[in-house]
Enzyme design. Sequence first.
Site, PDB file in Angstrom:
ATOM      1  N   TYR A   1      12.875  42.604  42.105  1.00 45.38           N
ATOM      2  CA  TYR A   1      12.771  41.150  42.146  1.00 45.38           C
ATOM      3  C   TYR A   1      11.322  40.741  41.856  1.00 45.38           C
ATOM      4  CZ  TYR A   1      17.422  41.674  44.075  1.00 45.38           C
ATOM      5  OH  TYR A   1      18.742  42.024  44.245  1.00 45.38           O
TER       6      TYR A   1
ATOM      7  N   HIS B   1      10.381  40.058  50.333  1.00 49.57           N
ATOM      8  CA  HIS B   1      11.141  41.059  49.573  1.00 49.57           C
ATOM      9  C   HIS B   1      10.358  41.365  48.301  1.00 49.57           C
ATOM     10  CE1 HIS B   1      14.133  43.574  48.030  1.00 49.57           C
ATOM     11  NE2 HIS B   1      15.212  42.808  48.139  1.00 49.57           N
TER      12      HIS B   1
END
Length: 414
Positions: free
Chosen positions: A208, A203
Site C-alpha cells: 500500500y 499500515h
Amino acid sequence: MVIRKDSIVFTPARIGQLEINNRLVRSATYENAATSKGEVSHFLVDLYRTLAKGGVGLIITGAAGVYSKALAFDLAIRADHDGFIASLRKIPQAVQEAAPDCRVMLQLVHPGRQVLRREDAPKLMPVLPPAYLAYIQKHPELMAPPSEPAYVVEPTAPSAVYDATFDRTPRALSPDEIDEIIEAFAEGVRRAQEAGFDGAQLHAAHGYLLSSFLSPRTNQREDQYGGSTENRTRIVRDIYQRSKRKVGDRFPILIKINTTDFLPGGTDLNETVSVGKMLSEVGFAAIETSGGMWEAVTRKQEELGWLPVILPESRTGIKAQDQEAYFLQGAKALKEKTNATVILVGGFRSFSKIEGVLNLNAADFVSMSRPLIRQPDLPILWRSGEGLDKAECISCNACLPIGSAPLACRAKMQ
C-alpha cells in the site's frame, strides 16, 4: 488438559506506556463490513466484542481510510473526517464493555497503487486461493454488481513504476499531495484518540502507499522523499511527528512494515534493519513485521518457495510448525539490532510455536488473524488448556471477503 496460564504467552508487556495483558495480538484484517457510508456496522461491533471476549490482549482493527481522495476499500471503515468519530467510537466501547483489560487500536491506510476495481477481477482470477475460488463458483450470487456505483480511486505511488499485478502504471504523487497525505494520516491518528482507541497503527506493509514509499523498488523519487533510506522513511517519520503534536506523548503509534517485498530490488533484511532503527529512534511504540506486495504473486512458486496466491502475506497450506512464523527472520533481526518493540505476524497456528518464539526473545508479541476468524476464543481455550496446541484454521484463505460478503470462515460454514 495442559494449563498454560503461567506461560510467557500470558504475561503482560508494554507497548510504549500502555500495558497489554498478554502477548497475543489480533492482527489487522480487512472485514468488508462497514456501512456503504463507511460507518461502523452492527456486524463490526459484534465482531470486535467477540474478539475481546475471546481473550486476545490487543486488537488492531481492519484498515480505515484516512484520505478522502483515495479511500481504502469498498465497505471499509472511514477515519477521514470528524463526522466519523462518533461511529468509530462504537468499536472501543464494545471492546471495553466485553473485556476491560483488552486493548484496541485503529489501523490507518492509503491504498496507493493497489487499487482494486471491478474490471480488475479477471486479472486476479489465476492467483485466487483454490478454496476461495471454489466458494465463488459455488455461490456466484456473491459476485453480483453492487446496487450503488463503485467508488473509483486513482492508483498513485511515490513513483510511476509499472505494476504487473494490474498491468498498469500508477501516477507519481506531487510534493503537495504528499503533504496532504501526511496531514490526513495525522488527523486519522487524532480521530482514533478522540474515538477512544488505545493507539493507532500506520499500515506501511503489503504494497500500500506507505509501503511503496519505504521500498526501493517502488520509490524511485529524486527529492526529499526518495533515494536514501532516510528519505524513503521520511513520509512515515513526518506522519509520526505531526501526529504526536496532535495527540501527545502517551498515545502509542505503531507501524506495520515489510521485512521483504518478495520482489527484486525491493526491501530485504538489511534494509529492514536500517528502516527499523530509524522508526524506533523517531518513537514508534512498536513495529509489526510482515512481508509481501500484491505484485509478488506474479512470480512463480519455484522462485518464492510458496504458492503465489492472494494475499501474499497470508500463505495457504500451513500444515506443520516449520511452515509457521514465516517472517521470523525479519523480526529476529530487528530484535537483535534495534531497540524496537517487535510484533511478529505470519502463519502462527500452534501455541507451542508462539511460546517458543517468545521464549527465544525473537519478538515481544505475536499477532495472527485467520485462526481468530475461525476460533475467536482461541486465546481463552489455550490459556485454560481446553484448546489443542494447534488451532483449527486450515489456512485455505476462503475467509477473505467476497463481493459484498464480509470476512468469515467459510471452511467452518461448510
